[in-house]
Design a protein around this motif. Sequence first.
Motif, PDB file in Angstrom:
ATOM      1  N   ALA A   1       0.832  -1.209   0.000  1.00  0.00           N
ATOM      2  CA  ALA A   1       0.000   0.000   0.000  1.00  0.00           C
ATOM      3  C   ALA A   1       0.866   1.258   0.000  1.00  0.00           C
ATOM      4  O   ALA A   1       0.571   2.222  -0.718  1.00  0.00           O
ATOM      5  CB  ALA A   1      -0.938   0.000   1.210  1.00  0.00           C
ATOM      6  N   ALA A   2       1.930   1.245   0.771  1.00  0.00           N
ATOM      7  CA  ALA A   2       2.821   2.414   0.819  1.00  0.00           C
ATOM      8  C   ALA A   2       3.508   2.640  -0.522  1.00  0.00           C
ATOM      9  O   ALA A   2       3.669   3.791  -0.959  1.00  0.00           O
ATOM     10  CB  ALA A   2       3.859   2.223   1.921  1.00  0.00           C
ATOM     11  N   ILE A   3       3.887   1.551  -1.192  1.00  0.00           N
ATOM     12  CA  ILE A   3       4.526   1.689  -2.504  1.00  0.00           C
ATOM     13  C   ILE A   3       3.537   2.261  -3.521  1.00  0.00           C
ATOM     14  O   ILE A   3       3.871   3.173  -4.284  1.00  0.00           O
ATOM     15  CB  ILE A   3       5.090   0.332  -2.971  1.00  0.00           C
ATOM     16  N   VAL A   4       2.316   1.758  -3.519  1.00  0.00           N
ATOM     17  CA  VAL A   4       1.305   2.247  -4.469  1.00  0.00           C
ATOM     18  C   VAL A   4       1.016   3.722  -4.229  1.00  0.00           C
ATOM     19  O   VAL A   4       1.001   4.529  -5.173  1.00  0.00           O
ATOM     20  CB  VAL A   4       0.015   1.399  -4.365  1.00  0.00           C
ATOM     21  N   VAL A   5       0.811   4.103  -2.987  1.00  0.00           N
ATOM     22  CA  VAL A   5       0.519   5.507  -2.674  1.00  0.00           C
ATOM     23  C   VAL A   5       1.735   6.386  -2.981  1.00  0.00           C
ATOM     24  O   VAL A   5       1.609   7.456  -3.591  1.00  0.00           O
ATOM     25  CB  VAL A   5       0.091   5.662  -1.194  1.00  0.00           C
ATOM     26  N   GLY A   6       2.920   5.931  -2.589  1.00  0.00           N
ATOM     27  CA  GLY A   6       4.129   6.719  -2.824  1.00  0.00           C
ATOM     28  C   GLY A   6       4.418   6.931  -4.297  1.00  0.00           C
ATOM     29  O   GLY A   6       4.782   8.031  -4.716  1.00  0.00           O
ATOM     30  N   LEU A   7       4.269   5.871  -5.087  1.00  0.00           N
ATOM     31  CA  LEU A   7       4.491   6.022  -6.526  1.00  0.00           C
ATOM     32  C   LEU A   7       3.440   6.931  -7.155  1.00  0.00           C
ATOM     33  O   LEU A   7       3.769   7.759  -8.012  1.00  0.00           O
ATOM     34  CB  LEU A   7       4.478   4.654  -7.209  1.00  0.00           C
ATOM     35  N   GLY A   8       2.204   6.774  -6.724  1.00  0.00           N
ATOM     36  CA  GLY A   8       1.145   7.631  -7.262  1.00  0.00           C
ATOM     37  C   GLY A   8       1.390   9.102  -6.965  1.00  0.00           C
ATOM     38  O   GLY A   8       1.310   9.954  -7.868  1.00  0.00           O
ATOM     39  N   VAL A   9       1.689   9.394  -5.732  1.00  0.00           N
ATOM     40  CA  VAL A   9       1.950  10.795  -5.350  1.00  0.00           C
ATOM     41  C   VAL A   9       3.205  11.305  -6.050  1.00  0.00           C
ATOM     42  O   VAL A   9       3.245  12.446  -6.534  1.00  0.00           O
ATOM     43  CB  VAL A   9       2.076  10.914  -3.812  1.00  0.00           C
ATOM     44  N   GLY A  10       4.230  10.456  -6.129  1.00  0.00           N
ATOM     45  CA  GLY A  10       5.467  10.864  -6.792  1.00  0.00           C
ATOM     46  C   GLY A  10       5.265  11.179  -8.261  1.00  0.00           C
ATOM     47  O   GLY A  10       5.803  12.164  -8.775  1.00  0.00           O
ATOM     48  N   LEU A  11       4.488  10.358  -8.945  1.00  0.00           N
ATOM     49  CA  LEU A  11       4.232  10.615 -10.361  1.00  0.00           C
ATOM     50  C   LEU A  11       3.401  11.877 -10.568  1.00  0.00           C
ATOM     51  O   LEU A  11       3.652  12.645 -11.496  1.00  0.00           O
ATOM     52  CB  LEU A  11       3.529   9.411 -10.995  1.00  0.00           C
TER      53      LEU A  11
ATOM     54  N   ARG B   1       3.911  18.108 -12.147  1.00  0.00           N
ATOM     55  CA  ARG B   1       3.403  19.447 -11.843  1.00  0.00           C
ATOM     56  C   ARG B   1       4.580  20.423 -11.746  1.00  0.00           C
ATOM     57  O   ARG B   1       5.571  20.138 -11.077  1.00  0.00           O
ATOM     58  CB  ARG B   1       2.653  19.437 -10.525  1.00  0.00           C
ATOM     59  N   PRO B   2       4.441  21.592 -12.342  1.00  0.00           N
ATOM     60  CA  PRO B   2       5.554  22.549 -12.314  1.00  0.00           C
ATOM     61  C   PRO B   2       5.835  23.109 -10.916  1.00  0.00           C
ATOM     62  O   PRO B   2       6.974  23.381 -10.577  1.00  0.00           O
ATOM     63  CB  PRO B   2       5.122  23.657 -13.277  1.00  0.00           C
ATOM     64  N   GLY B   3       4.829  23.276 -10.077  1.00  0.00           N
ATOM     65  CA  GLY B   3       5.043  23.862  -8.762  1.00  0.00           C
ATOM     66  C   GLY B   3       5.226  22.835  -7.652  1.00  0.00           C
ATOM     67  O   GLY B   3       5.072  23.152  -6.478  1.00  0.00           O
ATOM     68  N   ALA B   4       5.544  21.639  -8.018  1.00  0.00           N
ATOM     69  CA  ALA B   4       5.613  20.552  -7.034  1.00  0.00           C
ATOM     70  C   ALA B   4       6.881  20.589  -6.198  1.00  0.00           C
ATOM     71  O   ALA B   4       6.977  19.882  -5.198  1.00  0.00           O
ATOM     72  CB  ALA B   4       5.502  19.206  -7.727  1.00  0.00           C
ATOM     73  N   ASP B   5       7.839  21.408  -6.561  1.00  0.00           N
ATOM     74  CA  ASP B   5       9.087  21.455  -5.804  1.00  0.00           C
ATOM     75  C   ASP B   5       8.841  21.883  -4.364  1.00  0.00           C
ATOM     76  O   ASP B   5       9.448  21.337  -3.437  1.00  0.00           O
ATOM     77  CB  ASP B   5      10.066  22.409  -6.494  1.00  0.00           C
ATOM     78  N   ALA B   6       7.946  22.816  -4.149  1.00  0.00           N
ATOM     79  CA  ALA B   6       7.636  23.270  -2.789  1.00  0.00           C
ATOM     80  C   ALA B   6       6.992  22.145  -1.978  1.00  0.00           C
ATOM     81  O   ALA B   6       7.312  21.952  -0.797  1.00  0.00           O
ATOM     82  CB  ALA B   6       6.718  24.480  -2.836  1.00  0.00           C
TER      83      ALA B   6
END
Length: 70
Positions: free
Chosen positions: A37-47, A52-57
Motif C-alpha cells: 500500500a505504501a509503494i502504491v501511494v508513494g508512486l502515485g503521489v510521486g508521479l 506538476r511545475p510547482g511541485a518542488d515546494a
Amino acid sequence: TATAGDESFARYLWARRQAIAGMSARHLYLAGVALAAAIVVGLGVGLVLARRPGADAATRAFGLLQTIPG
C-alpha cells in the motif's frame, strides 16, 4: 517436579512452535500488505508531483516533515 521457572526458553519456543509460526506468518502478511500500500501511494503521489511545475515546494515540505521526530 518441574515448575514454570524451570522451563528453558528453547523448550518454551519449541512447545509453542505452531502458534509462533502462525503469528509470524500473519505478521509477514500484514507487513507485506502495508508495504504494498505504501509503494502504491508513494508512486502515485510521486508521479503526480513529478508532472506538476510547482511541485518542488510540496516535495520540500514533505522532506521537512520527515525530519520531525515522533
